[in-house]
Structures are given as structure tokens and as C-alpha cells.
Design a protein around this motif. Structure first.
Motif, PDB file in Angstrom:
ATOM      1  N   HIS A 272       0.844  -1.200   0.000  1.00 55.72           N
ATOM      2  CA  HIS A 272       0.000   0.000   0.000  1.00 55.72           C
ATOM      3  C   HIS A 272       0.880   1.251   0.000  1.00 55.72           C
ATOM      4  O   HIS A 272       2.017   1.233   0.497  1.00 55.72           O
ATOM      5  N   HIS A 273       0.342   2.351  -0.533  1.00 57.36           N
ATOM      6  CA  HIS A 273       1.173   3.553  -0.642  1.00 57.36           C
ATOM      7  C   HIS A 273       1.462   4.208   0.707  1.00 57.36           C
ATOM      8  O   HIS A 273       2.271   5.135   0.782  1.00 57.36           O
ATOM      9  N   THR A 274       0.822   3.725   1.779  1.00 53.76           N
ATOM     10  CA  THR A 274       1.136   4.239   3.122  1.00 53.76           C
ATOM     11  C   THR A 274       2.180   3.398   3.835  1.00 53.76           C
ATOM     12  O   THR A 274       2.440   3.613   5.023  1.00 53.76           O
ATOM     13  N   SER A 275       2.791   2.445   3.149  1.00 53.92           N
ATOM     14  CA  SER A 275       3.777   1.559   3.771  1.00 53.92           C
ATOM     15  C   SER A 275       4.976   2.346   4.291  1.00 53.92           C
ATOM     16  O   SER A 275       5.387   3.346   3.703  1.00 53.92           O
ATOM     17  N   THR A 276       5.549   1.868   5.391  1.00 57.97           N
ATOM     18  CA  THR A 276       6.717   2.502   5.992  1.00 57.97           C
ATOM     19  C   THR A 276       7.997   1.942   5.374  1.00 57.97           C
ATOM     20  O   THR A 276       7.973   0.986   4.590  1.00 57.97           O
ATOM     21  N   VAL A 277       9.124   2.540   5.764  1.00 64.32           N
ATOM     22  CA  VAL A 277      10.413   2.049   5.287  1.00 64.32           C
ATOM     23  C   VAL A 277      10.626   0.605   5.730  1.00 64.32           C
ATOM     24  O   VAL A 277      11.093  -0.241   4.960  1.00 64.32           O
ATOM     25  N   ALA A 278      10.276   0.303   6.990  1.00 68.62           N
ATOM     26  CA  ALA A 278      10.449  -1.066   7.503  1.00 68.62           C
ATOM     27  C   ALA A 278       9.590  -2.057   6.737  1.00 68.62           C
ATOM     28  O   ALA A 278      10.021  -3.179   6.456  1.00 68.62           O
ATOM     29  N   ALA A 279       8.363  -1.660   6.372  1.00 72.61           N
ATOM     30  CA  ALA A 279       7.504  -2.564   5.612  1.00 72.61           C
ATOM     31  C   ALA A 279       8.030  -2.772   4.198  1.00 72.61           C
ATOM     32  O   ALA A 279       7.864  -3.850   3.624  1.00 72.61           O
ATOM     33  N   MET A 280       8.686  -1.764   3.660  1.00 76.23           N
ATOM     34  CA  MET A 280       9.160  -1.851   2.279  1.00 76.23           C
ATOM     35  C   MET A 280      10.449  -2.653   2.175  1.00 76.23           C
ATOM     36  O   MET A 280      10.552  -3.581   1.347  1.00 76.23           O
ATOM     37  N   VAL A 281      11.454  -2.301   2.958  1.00 77.41           N
ATOM     38  CA  VAL A 281      12.758  -2.953   2.809  1.00 77.41           C
ATOM     39  C   VAL A 281      13.022  -4.002   3.877  1.00 77.41           C
ATOM     40  O   VAL A 281      13.979  -4.767   3.778  1.00 77.41           O
ATOM     41  N   GLY A 282      12.182  -4.079   4.916  1.00 75.80           N
ATOM     42  CA  GLY A 282      12.380  -5.033   5.991  1.00 75.80           C
ATOM     43  C   GLY A 282      12.729  -4.322   7.279  1.00 75.80           C
ATOM     44  O   GLY A 282      13.250  -3.199   7.277  1.00 75.80           O
ATOM     45  N   GLY A 283      12.448  -4.960   8.391  1.00 74.24           N
ATOM     46  CA  GLY A 283      12.757  -4.342   9.679  1.00 74.24           C
ATOM     47  C   GLY A 283      12.129  -5.110  10.816  1.00 74.24           C
ATOM     48  O   GLY A 283      11.787  -6.285  10.694  1.00 74.24           O
ATOM     49  N   GLY A 284      11.970  -4.425  11.933  1.00 74.61           N
ATOM     50  CA  GLY A 284      11.464  -5.053  13.148  1.00 74.61           C
ATOM     51  C   GLY A 284      12.506  -4.997  14.238  1.00 74.61           C
ATOM     52  O   GLY A 284      13.695  -4.772  13.980  1.00 74.61           O
ATOM     53  N   SER A 285      12.080  -5.209  15.461  1.00 77.19           N
ATOM     54  CA  SER A 285      13.013  -5.181  16.584  1.00 77.19           C
ATOM     55  C   SER A 285      13.816  -6.473  16.642  1.00 77.19           C
ATOM     56  O   SER A 285      13.391  -7.506  16.139  1.00 77.19           O
ATOM     57  N   GLY A 286      14.973  -6.400  17.281  1.00 80.46           N
ATOM     58  CA  GLY A 286      15.820  -7.594  17.402  1.00 80.46           C
ATOM     59  C   GLY A 286      16.552  -7.869  16.117  1.00 80.46           C
ATOM     60  O   GLY A 286      17.589  -7.287  15.827  1.00 80.46           O
ATOM     61  N   LEU A 287      15.994  -8.774  15.292  1.00 81.19           N
ATOM     62  CA  LEU A 287      16.589  -9.125  14.004  1.00 81.19           C
ATOM     63  C   LEU A 287      15.575  -8.808  12.919  1.00 81.19           C
ATOM     64  O   LEU A 287      14.406  -9.175  13.027  1.00 81.19           O
ATOM     65  N   ALA A 288      16.007  -8.128  11.861  1.00 83.92           N
ATOM     66  CA  ALA A 288      15.096  -7.635  10.835  1.00 83.92           C
ATOM     67  C   ALA A 288      14.443  -8.776  10.062  1.00 83.92           C
ATOM     68  O   ALA A 288      15.076  -9.782   9.747  1.00 83.92           O
ATOM     69  N   ARG A 289      13.170  -8.601   9.750  1.00 86.91           N
ATOM     70  CA  ARG A 289      12.416  -9.558   8.945  1.00 86.91           C
ATOM     71  C   ARG A 289      12.304  -9.046   7.514  1.00 86.91           C
ATOM     72  O   ARG A 289      12.449  -7.855   7.264  1.00 86.91           O
ATOM     73  N   PRO A 290      12.026  -9.934   6.544  1.00 88.82           N
ATOM     74  CA  PRO A 290      11.990  -9.498   5.140  1.00 88.82           C
ATOM     75  C   PRO A 290      10.843  -8.540   4.867  1.00 88.82           C
ATOM     76  O   PRO A 290       9.736  -8.697   5.394  1.00 88.82           O
ATOM     77  N   GLY A 291      11.116  -7.548   4.019  1.00 84.94           N
ATOM     78  CA  GLY A 291      10.100  -6.596   3.612  1.00 84.94           C
ATOM     79  C   GLY A 291       9.599  -6.886   2.212  1.00 84.94           C
ATOM     80  O   GLY A 291       9.861  -7.940   1.627  1.00 84.94           O
ATOM     81  N   ALA A 292       8.887  -5.908   1.642  1.00 82.33           N
ATOM     82  CA  ALA A 292       8.278  -6.112   0.329  1.00 82.33           C
ATOM     83  C   ALA A 292       9.316  -6.350  -0.754  1.00 82.33           C
ATOM     84  O   ALA A 292       9.097  -7.146  -1.669  1.00 82.33           O
ATOM     85  N   VAL A 293      10.470  -5.673  -0.673  1.00 88.46           N
ATOM     86  CA  VAL A 293      11.477  -5.837  -1.727  1.00 88.46           C
ATOM     87  C   VAL A 293      12.036  -7.251  -1.756  1.00 88.46           C
ATOM     88  O   VAL A 293      12.387  -7.769  -2.828  1.00 88.46           O
ATOM     89  N   SER A 294      12.124  -7.900  -0.599  1.00 87.32           N
ATOM     90  CA  SER A 294      12.627  -9.275  -0.561  1.00 87.32           C
ATOM     91  C   SER A 294      11.538 -10.268  -0.944  1.00 87.32           C
ATOM     92  O   SER A 294      11.814 -11.278  -1.599  1.00 87.32           O
ATOM     93  N   ARG A 295      10.301 -10.001  -0.537  1.00 88.18           N
ATOM     94  CA  ARG A 295       9.207 -10.891  -0.935  1.00 88.18           C
ATOM     95  C   ARG A 295       8.988 -10.857  -2.448  1.00 88.18           C
ATOM     96  O   ARG A 295       8.451 -11.806  -3.020  1.00 88.18           O
ATOM     97  N   ALA A 296       9.399  -9.749  -3.088  1.00 88.83           N
ATOM     98  CA  ALA A 296       9.266  -9.638  -4.541  1.00 88.83           C
ATOM     99  C   ALA A 296      10.481 -10.186  -5.279  1.00 88.83           C
ATOM    100  O   ALA A 296      10.581 -10.021  -6.494  1.00 88.83           O
ATOM    101  N   HIS A 297      11.402 -10.831  -4.586  1.00 90.95           N
ATOM    102  CA  HIS A 297      12.619 -11.364  -5.199  1.00 90.95           C
ATOM    103  C   HIS A 297      12.265 -12.284  -6.367  1.00 90.95           C
ATOM    104  O   HIS A 297      11.400 -13.148  -6.262  1.00 90.95           O
ATOM    105  N   ARG A 298      12.943 -12.073  -7.490  1.00 96.35           N
ATOM    106  CA  ARG A 298      12.719 -12.801  -8.742  1.00 96.35           C
ATOM    107  C   ARG A 298      11.328 -12.558  -9.324  1.00 96.35           C
ATOM    108  O   ARG A 298      10.870 -13.307 -10.195  1.00 96.35           O
ATOM    109  N   GLY A 299      10.648 -11.523  -8.830  1.00 98.42           N
ATOM    110  CA  GLY A 299       9.316 -11.196  -9.318  1.00 98.42           C
ATOM    111  C   GLY A 299       9.184  -9.709  -9.554  1.00 98.42           C
ATOM    112  O   GLY A 299      10.135  -9.042  -9.972  1.00 98.42           O
TER     113      GLY A 299
END
Length: 503
Positions: A272-299
Motif C-alpha cells: 500500500h502507498h502508506t507503507s513505511t520504510v520497515a515494511a518496504m525494505v524489511g525491519g522489526g526489533s531484534g533481528l530484521a524480517r523481510p520486507g516487500a522488496v525481498s518478498r518480490a525477489h525474482r518477481g
């Protein structure tokens, strides 16, 4: 003193590390001490494991119990260690070490009654176990199809802790691997559904053939979103290694289907166009989780209404667009995820976005600010820019355009030609070819390069822009069946980088 030992896997990014779990029972006040950098979910496992052990007919030690997870400097997260913790405690309490326990990696979360629940990241964990030479792995029954994607290691599915205990003791059986894992069924939207828009359809074909990034601008309702949604259907199926790579990312993100976990087609991710930086490229506390750019890998990563997205979010795309991966530093370490995707952006020409440009009421400064979020460095990485216009009434109900199947065949032929040409240099698509290789080893004739030299001298193109235009020219040549680009291909590729797009 009694000591039990079991093994599990810690997943960081899409890589796994074997974790040795030791349970030590000694004299002292009753209590459980968990060491080895556990997170909150792992700290809570003490209560889950205790209830599961007692409810499966075993005794819980009534003295001091120390549970150590090694390597001690590696942060441990999640509930994937529950079965291994339970079996280490049972082994220590019974003062028994089963031969299978020393040769098996245990993965899974425990319910209070001893049922084994599914967990995230099973595929990269099993791949890590295979890489480290472990002969077998036990996973939750709901993750068995996912784990069965990995050959060369015994995979077993468990339903309860009691079942695992009986199997380790040689007195019971577990479910064997799934013989044939079904692929995720993704419906493919047909390109023939798009009314008119010949030039935009051609741009989508070029993007698919060369793995180029694409920007579509135009008023609402002209077909920008439809075109973007049909791009994945034009791309070739993923290879086996690519399928495992993409499936592993979705496994870590917890997005896989239990019955059809294998991803064999390029995916479309549209945040969604309201997505944050963490939602787009990955993030979260502790150890970062995959974001939209990684889920779109090879797609395909589709950013609709991209002018409404925050500038910081858009600028965060620069590194993965260039490097094909994303590295995220957080409190518990650095996570690295692959992010080799095709970017497709769609935007209205201004905030009011009327069907006719003459009806626009936006001041000039508002128009400049609206698309000004798309910075020069970001736009320099976009190979194809197309302005999509309203469809004339005569196009409605007229003969349909080419179908996805027809265009996909041309795209496949162009990709095969590019892959054969670039294979000795370690790349497969035109979009990945290094600029120095294009300018030296595969340098075009001076006459063919003339338009690019002129644009560079005028300041209309950067050196990166020249390289990207050359890549598009090679794609156009591949679609036409040529062995090298000609002047027409270079001029067409150059027109795609101009604001008005190509027709």
C-alpha cells in the motif's frame, strides 16, 4: 548430575546455524535457567515445554535445571526450539541418550498438551541442516511439504511430542516426506484484457524481456494497474534454485501455504502507498524480517500511486535496485536478504488527475511537487518511462490485443538469446549486465552510439543512464531477433527515458 543434548537451527535472514541445546539437572532449588541470548518467545518456552513434557507422561525435574543454547553469542528467537528443548530435558531426566537424537535436527513449537505446531523458516533451516551434513530432520507435520522440497536429507513429520519420543527410542514411526510437493497455483491475468494502449503494452513486453524497471504515468482508469498486474505472467518460470530461494524468503515471512508451499512463478508484491520504510525494505526489533522488496525477489514489486509514497520509502529502494540484495542492521545483528526484483511504478500526473489534461486545476508548483518525490537518482535507475493516455472510444469493443501466451513466447525467446550471450560473464538478463562490459567488450558502432553521445554531452543522460539505455537497446534487438542493436534500437531505447515515453 544428568546431562541431555539435542539440536535445532537458528535462522538469520535466509541462512541457518545449527544450535546445540544442553539440559543440565543438578542439585539445588527447583527452577529453570535458560541461557544463550533467548528472546521473549524463547523465554516463554519454559512453560510450554514443561506442560508438554508432563502431559505426555514424563516427569519434570524437581531440582535446578539449566538449559543452554550454543553458540551462546548468537541471538535465539522464536518457538522453533521447543521440541529440541523438550527432548534435551527428557534425555537428561531419564539419563538416556538415544542414537537418533544425536543425529537429528528437531524443529517445531509445542502446545501445552504436547501437540507439535508449525513454525516459520523451516525451509532455510532444513537447507542449513543439509549443508552441515546432518542425516535427518524432524519438522511439524504442517511443515512437512515445505521441508520435503530439500533432497539429500531424511525428513520426518511429527504430530506430537509423544510420537517424537517414541521414534527416537525406536518404538514408533513418524510421517515420511511428501513424495510430490504441489506448487502454489497462481492465476495468470491475460494481457488481452487490456483495451488499447499499444505503446504501453510494448513497454511491458520490453520490461519482461530484459528485466527492466518501468514507470507508467497517466490519469486514473487508463489501465496502468492492469498492465502492471500482467507483467508477472510474461516472465519465464523460476528455475529450481530460484524457486527454493524465493520459497525460503516467504517461509521466513510466514507466507507459505502448508499444502502447496513451492513457488514456481514470479510473484507480484504490491504494498500500500502508506507503507513505511520497515515494511518496504524489511525491519522489526531484534533481528530484521523481510520486507516487500525481498518478498518480490525474482518477481515484480508494483508501487501504485507511487507519488503518494513517502520520499524516505522511495529513496530506500536505491540500494536494492543496484545491488539486488538488502542488508539490515538491527540490535541483534545484520540480516541479509536477496532482493533482485523488477520495479513497476504507476502515478497520476497531478493530485487532481482529471481525464483530460486541460481540466487540471493544480497550480504548476503543485504539479512539480507531486512527482518531485521521484528523485533524480531514483528515476535514473528506471529504464522505461511511459505516459499512458485515455483510450479512444473506437478501441472499446474492437479486436483484442495479443494474449499473454503469445507475448510470453517472444519474451522467452529474447531471454534465451540474452542468457546465451551473457552466460560466460555470469549474468542472465540484459538489465544485469555491467556497464563496462557493454562499453568495452560489446561496444557498438560509433554511428549507432551517436544519439547517446549527444544526449550525454547535452546533460540529458548520466553515464548510468547511457548504460541503462544500452541495456534496453540490447533487449529491443533480442525481441527483433538481431545479434546486435542498430540505430533504430538505440533511438527507441533513448525515447523510453524521455518524459513522454515511447510510442
Amino acid at each position: 548430575m544428568a546431562l541431555g543434548r539435542a539440536y535445532s537451527v537458528a535462522v538469520r535472514g535466509v541462512d541457518g546455524t545449527i544450535v546445540e541445546i544442553e539440559a543440565d539437572i543438578t542439585n539445588g532449588l527447583p527452577g529453570v535457567h535458560l541461557v544463550g541470548l533467548p528472546d521473549a518467545a524463547l523465554q516463554e518456552s519454559r512453560d510450554r515445554v514443561r506442560a508438554a513434557i508432563t502431559n505426555c507422561g514424563n516427569e519434570w525435574p524437581q531440582t535446578r535445571l539449566t538449559l543452554a543454547l550454543s553458540p551462546a553469542t548468537l541471538p535465539k528467537m522464536g518457538s522453533v526450539y521447543d521440541i529440541a528443548l523438550a527432548m534435551a530435558v527428557i534425555s537428561a531426566e531419564k539419563k538416556t541418550s538415544w542414537a537418533r537424537l544425536d543425529k537429528t535436527v528437531l524443529l517445531g513449537e509445542l502446545a501445552l498438551d504436547g501437540r507439535v505446531r508449525p513454525v516459520k523458516g523451516v525451509l532455510p533451516a532444513v537447507l542449513a541442516a543439509k549443508r552441515e551434513g546432518w542425516p535427518s530432520v524432524v519438522v511439524p507435520i504442517d511443515n512437512l511439504a515445505e521441508a520435503s522440497l530439500v533432497d539429500g536429507i531424511e525428513v520426518w513429520g511429527a504430530r506430537t511430542l509423544r510420537q517424537v519420543q517414541a521414534w527416537l527410542a525406536g518404538k514408533g514411526a513418524l510421517d515420511d516426506r511428501v513424495a510430490e510437493v504441489a506448487a502454489e497455483d497462481q492465476p495468470v491475468a491475460d494481457l488481452a484484457d487490456v483495451v488499447g494502449q499499444t505503446h504501453a503494452r510494448f513497454a511491458v513486453e520490453v520490461a519482461a524481456a530484459g528485466a527492466h524497471h518501468l514507470l507508467l504515468t497517466g490519469p486514473p482508469g487508463v489501465g496502468k494497474t492492469m498492465l502492471a498486474q500482467r507483467l508477472p505472467g510474461l516472465l519465464p518460470p523460476l528455475t529450481h534454485d530460484e524457486s527454493l530461494e524465493v520459497t525460503a524468503i516467504h517461509s521466513v515471512a510466514g507466507l507459505l501455504s502448508g499444502r502447496t508451499p513451492l513457488i514456481t512463478r514470479p510473484v507480484l508484491v504490491a504494498p500500500h502507498h502508506t507503507s513505511t520504510v520497515a515494511a518496504m525494505v524489511g525491519g522489526g526489533s531484534g533481528l530484521a524480517r523481510p520486507g516487500a522488496v525481498s518478498r518480490a525477489h525474482r518477481g515484480v514489486l508494483f508501487l501504485d500511486e507511487c507519488a503518494e509514497i513517502g520520499s524516505s520509502v522511495l529513496e530506500a529502494l536505491r540500494t536494492p535496485l543496484e545491488d539486488g540484495e538488502i542488508r539490515l542492521a538491527r540490535r541483534d545483528g545484520v540480516s541479509q536478504y536477496p532482493a533482485r526484483f523488477q520495479l513497476v511504478m504507476a502515478a497520476n500526473p497531478c493530485p487532481c488527475a482529471p481525464a483530460r489534461s486541460s481540466d487540471c486545476v493544480c497550480p504548476a508548483v503543485v504539479k512539480r511537487r507531486y512527482l518531485g518525490k521521484l528523485s533524480g537518482p531514483l528515476m535514473d535507475r528506471v529504464d522505461l518511462r511511459v505516459e499512458v493516455h485515455p483510450v479512444p472510444s473506437g478501441s472499446i469493443g474492437s479486436e483484442e490485443g495479443e494474449s499473454t501466451a503469445v507475448v510470453r513466447d517472444r519474451v522467452a525467446a529474447a531471454r534465451d538469446a540474452a542468457a546465451a550471450r551473457w552466460a560466460p560473464h555470469g549474468v542472465r538478463t540484459n538489465a544485469e549486465v555491467p556497464g563496462p562490459l557493454l562499453r568495452r567488450r560489446f561496444r557498438l558502432d560509433r554511428t549507432v552510439m551517436a544519439p547517446l553521445r549527444s544526449a550525454l554531452d547535452k546533460g540529458d543522460l548520466s553515464v548510468r543512464g547511457v548504460d541503462r539505455t544500452l541495456r534496453v537497446a540490447w533487449t529491443l534487438a533480442d525481441l527483433k531477433g538481431r545479434t546486435m542493436p542498430v540505430l533504430e534500437d538505440v533511438n527507441t531505447a533513448l525515447s523510453f527515458r524521455q518524459a513522454g515515453g515511447a510510442r
